[in-house]
Design an enzyme around this catalytic site. Structure first.
Site, PDB file in Angstrom:
ATOM      1  N   ILE A  11      11.214   4.142  85.595  1.00  0.00           N
ATOM      2  CA  ILE A  11      12.096   3.015  85.291  1.00  0.00           C
ATOM      3  C   ILE A  11      13.257   3.523  84.450  1.00  0.00           C
ATOM      4  CG2 ILE A  11      12.277   0.737  84.236  1.00  0.00           C
ATOM      5  CD1 ILE A  11       9.268   0.420  84.645  1.00  0.00           C
ATOM      6  N   SER A  54      19.106   1.154  84.857  1.00  0.00           N
ATOM      7  CA  SER A  54      19.608   0.152  85.799  1.00  0.00           C
ATOM      8  C   SER A  54      18.808   0.080  87.098  1.00  0.00           C
ATOM      9  CB  SER A  54      21.082   0.429  86.141  1.00  0.00           C
ATOM     10  OG  SER A  54      21.235   1.740  86.661  1.00  0.00           O
ATOM     11  N   ASP A  98      12.326  10.314  80.157  1.00  0.00           N
ATOM     12  CA  ASP A  98      12.845  10.825  81.427  1.00  0.00           C
ATOM     13  C   ASP A  98      13.339  12.256  81.282  1.00  0.00           C
ATOM     14  OD1 ASP A  98      14.871   9.807  79.736  1.00  0.00           O
ATOM     15  OD2 ASP A  98      16.222   9.415  81.417  1.00  0.00           O
ATOM     16  N   ARG A  99      13.979  12.561  80.156  1.00  0.00           N
ATOM     17  CA  ARG A  99      14.461  13.924  79.931  1.00  0.00           C
ATOM     18  C   ARG A  99      13.295  14.892  79.802  1.00  0.00           C
ATOM     19  NH1 ARG A  99      18.445  13.929  74.990  1.00  0.00           N
ATOM     20  NH2 ARG A  99      18.864  16.041  75.802  1.00  0.00           N
TER      21      ARG A  99
END
EC number: 2.7.1.33
Length: 229
Positions: free
Chosen positions: A7, A10, A83-84
Site C-alpha cells: 500500500i 496513492s 517500502d524503502r
C-alpha cells in the site's frame, strides 16, 4: 497461494505468490477494494507506508501486517519507510550488494545498502507527477500537464512542453548525477529502478539504471515473510 499487498501513498499493489513464485499482479487506486481477492488467498501479508488504509486488512484473520522491525535490514532509523526497507532487502536478495534503489512514486526515494547489506542512507524528493501537480496548484497561470510519453525536448516552445522538459529532464539529470556519485563511492554496486513511473523512465533512458524491476517491493514482502517463517 498467498497474497502480498503493498500500500503506497496513492495506489495499492497486489501480488499473488505460489511459494516464492510471483504468478499474478494487480495495481489500482487506494479507494478500490476487491472483496473476493482476500478470500482466495490462504495468507495475506501487508506492508503500508501509512496506517490510514490498514483498518480493513486488520479485520481479516489470515492477514499479517508487516512493521519495519519485521524487515531483516540493519542500520535503519525508526521513521524509515517500510517500502524503502523492503525494496532494499529485495534488491540485495535478487541482485546483490551494494545496491541503490530508486522508487518512482508519489515521492522519489533513493535508498542504499553497502556491501554487507546494511542500510547506509538515501534521499527523498517529490515524484514527477507530484511536481507537475504542484506547479498547477501553487501558480496562477500554469496549466495541468501530464507526463509526456516521448522524451521531452530540451528547449520547449509551449508552456506545457516547457513544464514537461523542466520536471523530467532536470529531475532525471539530478538523479543521474546522484547515481554517478554513488557509483564512485560503491564501485561495482547495482542500481535498481522501481515504482509506478520507473517503466516510463526506463523507456526514456534505458541506460540510466542497471535494472528496472516493477515488482521489487512485492518481492521484498516475500523475502520478509520468508524470513519470518
Amino acid at each position: 497461494m498467498w497474497l502480498a499487498v503493498n500500500i503506497g501513498n496513492s495506489r495499492q499493489h497486489w501480488g499473488w505468490f505460489t511459494g516464492t513464485k510471483l504468478v499474478r499482479t494487480l495495481d489500482f487506486p487506494l479507494t478500490h477494494w476487491d472483496a473476493q481477492a482476500p478470500d482466495a488467498a490462504e495468507q495475506i501479508v501487508v506492508a503500508s507506508v501509512t496506517t490510514t488504509h490498514l483498518e480493513r486488512w486488520r479485520t481479516l484473520p489470515h492477514a499479517r501486517i508487516l512493521n519495519l522491525a519485521d524487515v531483516p535490514l540493519s542500520g535503519t532509523y525508526p521513521t524509515l519507510g517500510i517500502d524503502r526497507a523492503l525494496n532494499l532487502i529485495a534488491a540485495a536478495d535478487a541482485y546483490g550488494c551494494p545496491a541503490l534503489v530508486t522508487d518512482f512514486g508519489t515521492a522519489i526515494t533513493l535508498s542504499a545498502v553497502d556491501e554487507f547489506g546494511r542500510f547506509c542512507g538515501g534521499a527523498i524528493l517529490p515524484g514527477l507527477g507530484t511536481q507537475l501537480r504542484a506547479l498547477e496548484h501553487f501558480t496562477a497561470a500554469l496549466p495541468a500537464v501530464d507526463l509526456p510519453e516521448p522524451w521531452p525536448p530540451l528547449l520547449a516552445r509551449t508552456t506545457q512542453a516547457a513544464i514537461q522538459s523542466g520536471v523530467v529532464r532536470v529531475t532525471l539529470a539530478g538523479l543521474a548525477q546522484f547515481l554517478e556519485s554513488w557509483k564512485r563511492q560503491y564501485p561495482g554496486g547495482i542500481s535498481v529502478a522501481t515504482g509506478g513511473d520507473s517503466e516510463r523512465v526506463h523507456r526514456w533512458l534505458p541506460d540510466l539504471f542497471d535494472v528496472q524491476d516493477t515488482h521489487l517491493t512485492l518481492w521484498g514482502i516475500c523475502v520478509a515473510a520468508r524470513g519470518a517463517d
